[in-house]
Design a protein around this motif. Structure first.
Motif, mmCIF file in Angstrom:
data_model
loop_
_atom_site.group_PDB
_atom_site.id
_atom_site.type_symbol
_atom_site.label_atom_id
_atom_site.label_comp_id
_atom_site.label_asym_id
_atom_site.label_seq_id
_atom_site.Cartn_x
_atom_site.Cartn_y
_atom_site.Cartn_z
ATOM 1 N N HIS A 125 -3.235 -1.092 10.016
ATOM 2 C CA HIS A 125 -2.728 -0.195 8.986
ATOM 3 C C HIS A 125 -2.194 -1.010 7.820
ATOM 4 O O HIS A 125 -1.582 -2.059 8.011
ATOM 5 C CB HIS A 125 -1.602 0.696 9.543
ATOM 6 C CG HIS A 125 -2.064 1.550 10.668
ATOM 7 N ND1 HIS A 125 -2.729 2.734 10.481
ATOM 8 C CD2 HIS A 125 -1.990 1.386 12.006
ATOM 9 C CE1 HIS A 125 -3.026 3.266 11.651
ATOM 10 N NE2 HIS A 125 -2.590 2.461 12.592
ATOM 11 N N SER A 126 -2.419 -0.492 6.605
ATOM 12 C CA SER A 126 -1.961 -1.174 5.401
ATOM 13 C C SER A 126 -1.395 -0.152 4.437
ATOM 14 O O SER A 126 -1.874 0.981 4.361
ATOM 15 C CB SER A 126 -3.134 -1.902 4.745
ATOM 16 O OG SER A 126 -2.744 -2.413 3.495
ATOM 17 N N ASP A 127 -0.379 -0.545 3.684
ATOM 18 C CA ASP A 127 0.116 0.286 2.597
ATOM 19 C C ASP A 127 -0.973 0.376 1.538
ATOM 20 O O ASP A 127 -1.781 -0.537 1.397
ATOM 21 C CB ASP A 127 1.366 -0.340 1.964
ATOM 22 C CG ASP A 127 2.556 -0.312 2.902
ATOM 23 O OD1 ASP A 127 2.628 0.612 3.733
ATOM 24 O OD2 ASP A 127 3.406 -1.213 2.805
ATOM 25 N N PRO A 128 -0.981 1.473 0.748
ATOM 26 C CA PRO A 128 -1.979 1.559 -0.310
ATOM 27 C C PRO A 128 -1.680 0.626 -1.482
ATOM 28 O O PRO A 128 -2.515 0.443 -2.363
ATOM 29 C CB PRO A 128 -1.910 3.028 -0.738
ATOM 30 C CG PRO A 128 -0.541 3.461 -0.370
ATOM 31 C CD PRO A 128 -0.162 2.669 0.847
ATOM 32 N N ASP A 129 -0.482 0.046 -1.506
ATOM 33 C CA ASP A 129 -0.116 -0.875 -2.580
ATOM 34 C C ASP A 129 -0.948 -2.146 -2.470
ATOM 35 O O ASP A 129 -1.388 -2.527 -1.395
ATOM 36 C CB ASP A 129 1.370 -1.223 -2.498
ATOM 37 C CG ASP A 129 2.249 -0.005 -2.702
ATOM 38 O OD1 ASP A 129 1.821 0.917 -3.428
ATOM 39 O OD2 ASP A 129 3.352 0.038 -2.119
ATOM 40 N N PRO A 130 -1.153 -2.838 -3.583
ATOM 41 C CA PRO A 130 -1.925 -4.076 -3.518
ATOM 42 C C PRO A 130 -1.224 -5.107 -2.638
ATOM 43 O O PRO A 130 -0.005 -5.122 -2.535
ATOM 44 C CB PRO A 130 -1.986 -4.549 -4.961
ATOM 45 C CG PRO A 130 -1.122 -3.668 -5.765
ATOM 46 C CD PRO A 130 -0.693 -2.521 -4.918
ATOM 47 N N GLY A 131 -2.010 -5.925 -2.014
ATOM 48 C CA GLY A 131 -1.472 -6.966 -1.141
ATOM 49 C C GLY A 131 -2.550 -7.491 -0.221
ATOM 50 O O GLY A 131 -3.738 -7.354 -0.498
ATOM 51 N N LYS A 137 -7.665 -17.042 15.230
ATOM 52 C CA LYS A 137 -7.876 -17.192 13.788
ATOM 53 C C LYS A 137 -7.530 -15.864 13.134
ATOM 54 O O LYS A 137 -7.422 -14.842 13.806
ATOM 55 C CB LYS A 137 -9.337 -17.516 13.463
ATOM 56 C CG LYS A 137 -9.809 -18.883 13.876
ATOM 57 C CD LYS A 137 -9.377 -19.911 12.886
ATOM 58 C CE LYS A 137 -10.018 -21.251 13.198
ATOM 59 N NZ LYS A 137 -9.624 -22.263 12.254
ATOM 60 N N THR A 138 -7.397 -15.879 11.808
ATOM 61 C CA THR A 138 -7.195 -14.632 11.079
ATOM 62 C C THR A 138 -8.162 -14.554 9.908
ATOM 63 O O THR A 138 -8.585 -15.567 9.356
ATOM 64 C CB THR A 138 -5.753 -14.490 10.536
ATOM 65 O OG1 THR A 138 -5.476 -15.586 9.680
ATOM 66 C CG2 THR A 138 -4.736 -14.410 11.647
ATOM 67 N N VAL A 139 -8.509 -13.317 9.573
ATOM 68 C CA VAL A 139 -9.275 -13.025 8.366
ATOM 69 C C VAL A 139 -8.301 -12.299 7.449
ATOM 70 O O VAL A 139 -7.755 -11.251 7.817
ATOM 71 C CB VAL A 139 -10.491 -12.127 8.669
ATOM 72 C CG1 VAL A 139 -11.195 -11.723 7.392
ATOM 73 C CG2 VAL A 139 -11.447 -12.823 9.623
ATOM 74 N N ASP A 140 -8.029 -12.855 6.280
ATOM 75 C CA ASP A 140 -7.113 -12.249 5.321
ATOM 76 C C ASP A 140 -7.916 -11.451 4.298
ATOM 77 O O ASP A 140 -8.809 -11.988 3.646
ATOM 78 C CB ASP A 140 -6.269 -13.322 4.623
ATOM 79 C CG ASP A 140 -5.358 -14.045 5.604
ATOM 80 O OD1 ASP A 140 -4.818 -13.379 6.507
ATOM 81 O OD2 ASP A 140 -5.187 -15.260 5.459
ATOM 82 N N LEU A 141 -7.587 -10.150 4.187
ATOM 83 C CA LEU A 141 -8.274 -9.264 3.257
ATOM 84 C C LEU A 141 -7.321 -8.824 2.163
ATOM 85 O O LEU A 141 -6.125 -8.648 2.408
ATOM 86 C CB LEU A 141 -8.809 -8.039 3.994
ATOM 87 C CG LEU A 141 -9.797 -8.328 5.120
ATOM 88 C CD1 LEU A 141 -10.163 -7.052 5.843
ATOM 89 C CD2 LEU A 141 -11.031 -9.010 4.574
ATOM 90 N N ILE A 142 -7.845 -8.615 0.961
ATOM 91 C CA ILE A 142 -7.030 -8.194 -0.177
ATOM 92 C C ILE A 142 -7.170 -6.693 -0.368
ATOM 93 O O ILE A 142 -8.280 -6.174 -0.496
ATOM 94 C CB ILE A 142 -7.455 -8.942 -1.459
ATOM 95 C CG1 ILE A 142 -7.221 -10.439 -1.270
ATOM 96 C CG2 ILE A 142 -6.701 -8.406 -2.670
ATOM 97 C CD1 ILE A 142 -7.770 -11.291 -2.396
ATOM 98 N N ILE A 143 -6.018 -6.009 -0.357
ATOM 99 C CA ILE A 143 -5.961 -4.584 -0.665
ATOM 100 C C ILE A 143 -5.727 -4.488 -2.168
ATOM 101 O O ILE A 143 -4.808 -5.105 -2.694
ATOM 102 C CB ILE A 143 -4.818 -3.884 0.114
ATOM 103 C CG1 ILE A 143 -4.931 -4.164 1.621
ATOM 104 C CG2 ILE A 143 -4.795 -2.406 -0.201
ATOM 105 C CD1 ILE A 143 -6.221 -3.711 2.252
#
Length: 172
Positions: free
Chosen positions: A67-73, A128-134
């Protein structure tokens, strides 16, 4: 046989490859029957373990839902390696749109930046992690925005499908 003044010798044992899938295997080497009037030392037997370097493990996401906030990040998606970690292994990943639409930049009206790449696990590495940009969509979002499904009824370029759309964020 040891020569005068020689204090060490090496025992070379060829390790053979066979196609039978096995876990690790062991054998022993023993020193015995010394010539001349000598004794064996405290360590006169050892065990050699042949590791099964084909047990690379199984790869999976840490969770089935994030889950992610809709705010950029950013959001980090965990990838784990279980059941073995022998050898270096590469695993590919890529994002696939569902109700959120991926884009190429933070300013193209997308929900996130599409990502595709390869995770490289070294021998013994298990996470490992995959970092995604919202991304941030400027202005209010249209709750009835529709996104064409790729390769649906005609031209596969986004926005040029023949009326086959999926409604997203519907109000009931």
């Amino acid at each position: 046989e040891f020569k005068e003044g020689e204090v060490t010798k090496q025992i070379r044992v060829p390790i053979l490859h066979h196609d039978v899938e096995t876990r690790q295997e062991e054998f022993n080497i023993i020193l015995e029957n010394p010539s001349k009037e000598t004794d064996l030392g405290d360590i006169s037997i050892c065990t050699v373990t042949i590791l099964d370097m084909s047990n690379h493990g199984t790869f999976a996401m840490d969770s089935t839902r994030y889950h992610s906030d809709p705010d950029p990040g950013e959001i980090s998606i965990g990838v784990k390696r279980t059941g073995g970690s022998d050898g270096a292994v590469a695993i590919s990943y890529k994002t696939i749109d569902a109700t959120a639409i991926g884009g190429l930049s933070q300013n193209d009206g997308s929900d996130y930046i599409k990502a595709e790449g390869t995770l490289w696990f070294r021998h013994g590495e298990t996470a490992k992690t995959v970092d995604l940009i919202i991304t941030n969509l400027p202005g209010p979002r249209d709750p009835y925005r529709s996104a064409p499904e790729a390769h649906a009824w005609g031209d596969s370029r986004r926005g040029l499908c023949d009326g086959h759309h999926t409604l997203q964020n519907r109000r009931l």
